[in-house]
Design an enzyme around this catalytic site. Structure first.
Site, PDB file in Angstrom:
ATOM      1  N   GLU A 116       0.830  -1.211   0.000  1.00 51.34           N
ATOM      2  CA  GLU A 116       0.000   0.000   0.000  1.00 51.34           C
ATOM      3  C   GLU A 116       0.863   1.260   0.000  1.00 51.34           C
ATOM      4  O   GLU A 116       1.103   1.873   1.053  1.00 51.34           O
ATOM      5  CB  GLU A 116      -0.945   0.012   1.209  1.00 51.34           C
ATOM      6  CG  GLU A 116      -2.048  -1.029   1.145  1.00 51.34           C
ATOM      7  CD  GLU A 116      -2.991  -0.955   2.355  1.00 51.34           C
ATOM      8  OE1 GLU A 116      -2.686  -0.210   3.326  1.00 51.34           O
ATOM      9  OE2 GLU A 116      -4.023  -1.651   2.329  1.00 51.34           O
ATOM     10  N   GLU A 176      -6.123  -7.405  -0.777  1.00 44.94           N
ATOM     11  CA  GLU A 176      -6.473  -7.239   0.640  1.00 44.94           C
ATOM     12  C   GLU A 176      -7.803  -6.502   0.768  1.00 44.94           C
ATOM     13  O   GLU A 176      -8.030  -5.483   0.117  1.00 44.94           O
ATOM     14  CB  GLU A 176      -5.373  -6.458   1.365  1.00 44.94           C
ATOM     15  CG  GLU A 176      -5.654  -6.237   2.850  1.00 44.94           C
ATOM     16  CD  GLU A 176      -4.546  -5.436   3.536  1.00 44.94           C
ATOM     17  OE1 GLU A 176      -3.352  -5.689   3.222  1.00 44.94           O
ATOM     18  OE2 GLU A 176      -4.858  -4.561   4.368  1.00 44.94           O
TER      19      GLU A 176
END
Length: 461
Positions: free
Chosen positions: A294, A382
């Site tokens: 991320e 995710e």
């Protein structure tokens, strides 16, 4: 006198032989009784002619052959005496030779035979065999050998690749990766067991597992992350990969960038890590590489994330030219639209989208569908059933909306997380044995029960 006549006749015969031998006369023999036997050759069998003993008079040489014949009469140029009967002795020698016409016929017959042999040489057969062999080998070349247990996901679907905006299996059919992600393996190593992955496969219906390996954390806990504890984290990841290979599961190897959010901070370390993995496992169709979990903190796609991914990808491709690579996207892997028109030049790259159902709702689902319709291949590596913090705001209805949207465009997803940490996103209750996930729901949180039910439904269990 007779001896003289005979000697003269032999001289004439010798002269005739000098002219006739080149066209096929092989031998002349004179018998005890004075008979002359000549042997000529042709392409099939010798012709033998025997002439009786010579009589008085002129010498006649008669070359002849079956068919056309030529007769030559050669007068004796000098008086050689008379026989007791008063007539001149004569010698008649008949020599049979092949004429030029016969020689042509023989040659003509030979040439077609040779041509026929050349024509019937197995050139056509050879060409056919090559074509057949090539056709047979193509499927083998395009579909690598898969060493996975029968009936497992990898055995059934084999080598994955990207086609358009979707992941497809070895048969070219759209394939949806569905599984669960671990929490940080350095913090929760007990989650990485063969038993846990087997239960996820057999009882939940997962076809993949994601191994999340934190690099470091600015808020604390870095001593258990990769940069400060490399060998232990590497061993945990390798163990997880080995279990997945043994169970026929796909496995995402996640370089879990979070804090700091700029992936270029540790480009060298990332390349070193992924080279180790690619060298050892690059020939296994199970492997999927996730280069940066991320990216965040204002890091852009074109200026930071893309160059970083291209650099790490070049290292992986030295050892693994086939397996899929996942690239993180800006703003905690939400700004996938920034990639449109600026994708990486590699046929097997997909782009990460992350969501937490209580925080990211219709607006992010609309972005996903728009990017998909523009041809961008996306994988949700995710997601959580709660708010973005991972703790609080459990939202089953929004979670189901997300999963239905993903199903409609065949985009895969991985739930966060296989952990017994006391937070909403964990699938196991605090205090349950993290190394010993059981079939059923006795150890599961509210989130864990929902995700198990949804995955089982898609697996037909």
């Amino acid at each position: 006198m007779k001896n003289k006549i005979f000697a003269t006749a032999m001289a004439v015969v010798a002269i005739a032989v000098m002219f006739l031998m080149p066209v096929g006369l092989d031998a002349i023999e004179t018998g005890d009784d004075g008979a002359v036997t000549t042997t000529t050759r042709n392409d099939t069998s010798p012709v033998i002619t025997t002439t009786p003993p010579v009589s008085e008079g002129e010498i006649t040489t008669t070359p002849s052959i079956s068919g056309d014949s030529n007769t030559t009469t050669t007068p004796v140029s000098e008086e050689i005496g008379t026989t007791p009967s008063g007539t001149k002795p004569s010698v008649s020698v008949t020599i049979t030779v092949p004429t030029k016409t016969e020689t042509k016929k023989t040659t003509t017959t030979t040439k077609p035979t040779t041509t026929t042999k050349k024509t019937t040489t197995t050139k056509v057969t050879t060409t056919t065999k090559k074509t057949t062999t090539t056709t047979t080998k193509k499927p083998v070349t395009n579909i690598p050998t898969v060493n996975a247990p029968d009936g497992t996901p990898v055995k059934k679907h084999g080598q994955l690749s990207v086609k358009g905006a979707n992941i497809v299996d070895q048969n070219g059919e759209v394939f949806q990766l569905i599984g669960v992600s671990t929490h940080g393996v350095g913090w929760f190593p007990d989650a990485v067991t063969k038993n846990n992955f087997r239960v996820l496969r057999d009882d939940w219906g997962c076809n993949a597992v994601r191994l999340a390996m934190y690099i470091e954390e600015s808020w604390g806990g870095s001593e258990s992350c990769y940069l400060q504890d490399r060998q232990r984290n590497l061993n945990l990841v390798k163990n997880g990969i080995d279990y997945c290979i043994e169970l026929g599961l796909y496995v995402i190897v996640d370089w879990h960038v979070l804090n700091p959010g700029d992936p270029t901070t540790h480009t060298a370390e990332s390349k070193e890590f992924f080279e180790i993995i690619a060298k050892e496992y690059g020939d296994c169709p199970n492997i999927i590489y996730e280069l940066c979990n991320e990216p965040n903190g204002g890091v852009g796609w074109s200026d930071k994330i893309k160059p970083y991914c291209e650099s790490v990808l070049s290292t992986i491709r030295k050892h693994d030219s086939n397996n899929i690579v996942v690239c993180g996207t800006p703003t905690w892997s939400q700004d996938i639209h920034n990639v449109i028109g600026k994708t990486i030049n590699d046929k097997n790259v997909v782009y990460a989208l992350h969501f937490y159902a209580n925080t990211h709702t219709d607006w992010l689902r609309s972005r996903l569908k728009d990017c998909y319709n523009k041809g961008l291949p996306v994988l949700v590596t995710e997601f959580g059933t709660c708010d973005a913090s991972g703790n609080g705001g459990f939202n089953a209805s929004e979670t189901k909306k997300w999963l239905q949207t993903l199903d409609s465009i065949n985009v895969g997803f991985f739930n966060w997380s296989l952990c017994n940490k006391g937070e909403t996103a964990s699938i196991m209750t605090p205090g349950s044995s993290l190394a010993n996930l059981k079939a059923g729901t006795s150890q599961l949180t509210e989130s864990g029960k929902l995700i198990r039910e949804e995955i089982r439904k898609r697996a037909g269990l």
